[in-house]
Design an enzyme around this catalytic site. Structure first.
Site, mmCIF file in Angstrom:
data_model
loop_
_atom_site.group_PDB
_atom_site.id
_atom_site.type_symbol
_atom_site.label_atom_id
_atom_site.label_comp_id
_atom_site.label_asym_id
_atom_site.label_seq_id
_atom_site.Cartn_x
_atom_site.Cartn_y
_atom_site.Cartn_z
ATOM 1 C CE1 TYR A 24 -0.675 -6.344 -1.737
ATOM 2 C CE2 TYR A 24 -2.483 -7.214 -0.419
ATOM 3 C CZ TYR A 24 -2.033 -6.506 -1.520
ATOM 4 O OH TYR A 24 -2.936 -5.956 -2.394
ATOM 5 C CB SER A 79 -5.868 -4.878 0.047
ATOM 6 O OG SER A 79 -6.333 -6.207 0.187
#
Length: 239
Positions: free
Chosen positions: A147, A134
């Site tokens: 995350y 990400s």
């Protein structure tokens, strides 16, 4: 990499970015197996011509079950896409059960699959591992510490793995998406890239042999981070 004729595995391949990657690989001539947890989506995947396996990769048992399904397979492409997020603000309790599942799914599962499948991948004339991290692996946002931590860990693992495999037939790609319009981001406002466009940029990186697929706005984040990591962190922490 020439995708036609390859055998590809896409985790989390029944929805979102994973499904679009699977569709694109299939359209280019790959035989694709997807895994997921939703029975209805798995059945839809089978009807679309994919091999589909039910697997909960947030557990070691789920990883072992998928690996058992892959015994004897000649695998050329492994896409570690399955992931889960969760928001933890200043006043939110940290759900440790969720945290443990997220850490396993986002970080441990790719390691389990790579570690077990690497001998098969190395035996192929050319093979590719794609780890989907990400833009938040570069600089975290305050609302998603777990995350962000798992994606940063996977980014570091990917970079070291690429170095270790540099003299082998296995190429390691890191895909860094921005905010993409998926079920995971349904509650978020603002501009979101389509899953199809994100997948197209990732698959293009596989075909061209690039080490990273910096997708969409992540290209700008990478540029800012190269100039000033502190500025990148300051921008993203409130994102």
């Amino acid at each position: 990499m020439q995708i036609a004729g390859k055998r590809a595995i896409v985790t989390g391949g029944t929805d979102g970015i994973g499904l679009e990657i699977a569709r694109l690989l299939q359209s280019k001539g790959a035989r694709v197996l997807v895994c997921g947890r939703n029975a209805e989506r798995l059945e839809q995947a089978r009807k679309a011509g994919f091999d589909a396996v039910s697997a909960d990769l947030s557990t070691a048992e789920g990883c072992a079950g998928l690996l058992a399904e892959l015994q004897g397979e000649d695998i050329d492409i492994l896409v570690n896409n399955a992931g889960m997020a969760g928001n933890f603000g200043p006043d939110d309790p940290l759900d440790l059960n969720f945290t443990d599942k997220a850490i396993f799914l986002n970080l441990n599962a790719p390691m389990h699959l790579i570690g077990s499948l690497l001998p098969q991948l190395k035996s192929r004339p050319e093979a590719t591992i794609v780890n989907v991290t990400s833009g938040l692996a570069i600089a975290p946002r305050g609302g998603g510490p777990v995350y962000c931590a798992t994606k940063a860990g996977l980014r570091s693992f990917t970079q070291a793995l690429r170095h270790n495999l540099k003299d082998s037939s296995v190429h390691v790609v890191e895909a860094l998406p921005p905010v993409v319009d998926t079920n995971m981001t349904a509650a978020r406002d603002g501009n979101k890239m389509s899953s199809a466009e994100c997948a197209a940029q990732i698959v293009a990186a596989v075909e061209s042999g690039r080490d990273e697929a910096n997708v969409g706005m992540v290209k700008i984040l990478q540029l800012v981070n190269s100039i000033s990591p502190a500025l990148a962190r300051k921008i993203m922490i409130r994102f």
